[in-house]
Every structure is written in structure tokens, then in C-alpha cells.
Design an enzyme around this catalytic site. Structure first.
Site, PDB file in Angstrom:
ATOM      1  N   THR A 136      -4.236  -5.061  -2.610  1.00 38.30           N
ATOM      2  CA  THR A 136      -5.492  -6.532  -1.770  1.00 38.30           C
ATOM      3  C   THR A 136      -4.349  -7.740  -2.441  1.00 38.30           C
ATOM      4  O   THR A 136      -4.140  -9.124  -2.102  1.00 38.30           O
ATOM      5  CB  THR A 136      -6.477  -6.347  -2.905  1.00 38.30           C
ATOM      6  N   THR A 148      -5.393  -1.718  -6.302  1.00 40.24           N
ATOM      7  CA  THR A 148      -6.067  -1.117  -7.852  1.00 40.24           C
ATOM      8  C   THR A 148      -6.729   0.084  -7.717  1.00 40.24           C
ATOM      9  O   THR A 148      -7.083   0.816  -8.725  1.00 40.24           O
ATOM     10  CB  THR A 148      -6.896  -2.547  -7.552  1.00 40.24           C
ATOM     11  N   ASP A 149      -6.946   1.022  -7.039  1.00 40.89           N
ATOM     12  CA  ASP A 149      -7.531   2.320  -6.548  1.00 40.89           C
ATOM     13  C   ASP A 149      -7.110   3.148  -7.495  1.00 40.89           C
ATOM     14  O   ASP A 149      -7.003   3.760  -8.421  1.00 40.89           O
ATOM     15  CB  ASP A 149      -7.215   2.459  -5.669  1.00 40.89           C
ATOM     16  N   SER A 179      -2.918   0.915  -2.603  1.00 38.15           N
ATOM     17  CA  SER A 179      -2.829   1.901  -3.595  1.00 38.15           C
ATOM     18  C   SER A 179      -3.254   3.178  -2.813  1.00 38.15           C
ATOM     19  O   SER A 179      -2.004   3.919  -4.235  1.00 38.15           O
ATOM     20  CB  SER A 179      -3.034   1.322  -4.691  1.00 38.15           C
TER      21      SER A 179
END
Length: 326
Positions: A12, A88-89, A55
């Protein structure tokens, strides 16, 4: 000034929100170059773009490529630390992968963003500045891979994503952050962190299933993993490490075929222990040969098992690597 290399991998932090309402999508990773002037008060930096992936598209093979690049950069005499930008995932999994295989004491810091580059209140530039500040800090040496997000410093082993959209998503439920950043300084609250013996930097080829236990489950998922020739299985057990009795036949079959089973808890606080002696309880599971992974989450135990299986260790030594942190 310290020399810090910034490695971008997408996520992101390198995306934009479409003004036409078509969602958030990757953009040119070079867009992060616009943040470089903000870093000049803290370090001399250079940016290298190696991936531009959301991610969820990151696999252990990409983690291996990232680790190779980090190792290459840290080996350079004039490099004092590395910062990686990441979605971030799966950020916590890549961070833990790096923590297991990077042997240098130079700081390695992973960061990202919850809001895209052009979104109101974008947190990416701010997090990147703070990540560079930490990577350039003398007290960050020897702490393994760190995650810097929302003015907090976390260890790769403890940190996890706790909220789908909040900028304060990354937390360390058991121990909390090891440090905080303010506008003027950085404070580390502890220097003692759990560090495991480094695993070889290899491209992991082992397949490991991750199964979450729930009330009334049977062994069908375990049997499926066996039939698919998986090399290992991680089970997120109930409570302190207990399972429904109907899962036991599959566990016995897996262990009989020398497919290791690593047990963690589906709780995000505490660790698995061989306490309960009823059918399916932790005591019985340990006696059967199930490996207890202490306080690791399921996703991190899976990464560790993938890398550990590359060593071709007997089950007894594999068990020691999980239970004694060697």
C-alpha cells in the site's frame, strides 16, 4: 551520517487510490523517491526497487529474494542498515523470515502503510522516515529484524497485524513494543530480545499446511494435507494446546509417515504447553510426538518449519529447534 539502504517491495505504501473509484492499485515504485528529501536530516539513503507486489502476492520465494538483497546490502562496508518497505498483510511473515536468516548485527527494519500514497492522512512517508531513523540508531544493532509503524518499534517475532484498516494495526500482544519514537528522540525500553539460532538462507521448497482448529473438527484437513504430500503441518490448537479428539487419527497418520506436526495456539497471547491429560489434550499430543512451538503464531511457525525442513534434520533435532530456540 549513517548510510541506509531502502529496499522497496510494493504494498500500500507504493499504491494510489483511483479518483474514479476503481480501488487502490500499485503504481510506479519510484514514486517513493519523493520521500527521500525528508530523510536527509537522519541518514544518507539510497533506494533500490526489487519488487512491486501487493503483500498477498508475496510467497516464501519472494521472501528469499528480499533476504538475498538485504544480505548483499549489509555485506557492504559503507552500509549501516537496511529498511524494507512492504505490504502489511504478510509483513510480519517476511519480517520473521528475515529475522531467521539474516546473520548481520546491522539494523534491519521493515515498514509500510495502511493508507495509500495519495490518500488523506497517508502514513507511508511518516513510517518510512521513522524506519530510517531507527535503522540509523546505534541501539538498533543486534536486535534482529524490527518492524516500525505508528511511532512504535516491535520485534519480528512478537509483532502481528491486529486491525484490518487502523494505522495502529501492528502490535506485540504478549510483550508490547520494545521502543517508541517521538519527534525529538527514540527510546528503546529493552535491549534483551529473543533471538533464535540463524537458519540457512535458502529458497524454501518445503510445503507446509496451516490448519486452524475449531470446535467439533475432524481430521479431514490433516488427511488432505497427507494425500497432497505436504512436508509438514502446523496446527493452531485450542487454548494451551488442545484439540478435538476427532483430529487425532490424522495426527497419528501424519507422524507415522514422518510428516512433522507443529502445534501453536490460536490465542494471540500465551504459549502452548502439555498441561491437559484428557483425550486430545496437550499432554497426550506431546507424548504422541507433536512439536510444541511455544509462543509463535501459526503463520510464523509455518515460515520457521519451511526453513527448518531444508536442514533435513531428524524429528528430535527439529523438535529442539522449536522448543529450545536453538
Amino acid at each position: 551520517m549513517k548510510q541506509i539502504v531502502i529496499i522497496t517491495t510494493g504494498g500500500t505504501i507504493a499504491m494510489v487510490e483511483s479518483t474514479e473509484g476503481n480501488g487502490v492499485k500499485p503504481q510506479d515504485p519510484a514514486a517513493l523517491q519523493s520521500v527521500l528529501p525528508l530523510l536527509t536530516p537522519y541518514a544518507q539513503t539510497r533506494m533500490e526497487h526489487i519488487l512491486n507486489l501487493p503483500s498477498p502476492h508475496i510467497t516464501p520465494q519472494e521472501m528469499y529474494l528480499i533476504a538475498q538483497k538485504v544480505t548483499e546490502c549489509l555485506a557492504q562496508i559503507d552500509t549501516d542498515g537496511v529498511v524494507i518497505t512492504h505490504g502489511t498483510d504478510t509483513l510480519e511473515e517476511t519480517a520473521f523470515f528475515l529475522d531467521l536468516v539474516i546473520q548481520s548485527d546491522k539494523p534491519v527494519v521493515v515498514t509500510g502503510a495502511m493508507r495509500s500514497h495519495n490518500e488523506l492522512g497517508a502514513d507511508g512517508p511518516y513510517n518510512l522516515v521513522n524506519a530510517v531513523r531507527v535503522a540509523a540508531h546505534d541501539q538498533a544493532k543486534g536486535l534482529g529484524t524490527l518492524v516500525v509503524f505508528n511511532d512504535e518499534i516491535h520485534t519480528a517475532r512478537q509483532v502481528t497485524k491486529t486491525h484490518t484498516s487502523n494505522v495502529a494495526t501492528f502490535q506485540s500482544p504478549a510483550l508490547g513494543p520494545i521502543g517508541h519514537l517521538s519527534k525529538k528522540d527514540i527510546r528503546f525500553y529493552r535491549q534483551e530480545v529473543v533471538r533464535e539460532k540463524a537458519l540457512p538462507l535458502v529458497n524454501p521448497t518445503a510445503t507446509v499446511a496451516l490448519i486452524k482448529a475449531a470446535a467439533g473438527m475432524d481430521d479431514s484437513m490433516i488427511q488432505w494435507a497427507i494425500k497432497q504430500n505436504y512436508d509438514g503441518i502446523v496446527i493452531e490448537a485450542l487454548g494451551q494446546g488442545n484439540l478435538p479428539p476427532a483430529m487425532l487419527p490424522g495426527i497419528r497418520q501424519s507422524l507415522k509417515q514422518n510428516i512433522p506436526i507443529v502445534l501453536v495456539s490460536r490465542c494471540f497471547n500465551g504459549s502452548v504447553q502439555d498441561i491437559y491429560a484428557y483425550v486430545g489434550g496437550g499432554k497426550q499430543l506431546k507424548e504422541m510426538g507433536v512439536i510444541f512451538a511455544s509462543d509463535l503464531s501459526g503463520q510464523k511457525a509455518r515460515i520457521k518449519l519451511m526453513l527448518s525442513l531444508e536442514l533435513n534434520l531428524p524429528i528430535s533435532l527439529l523438535k529442539e529447534r522449536f522448543e529450545k530456540l536453538i
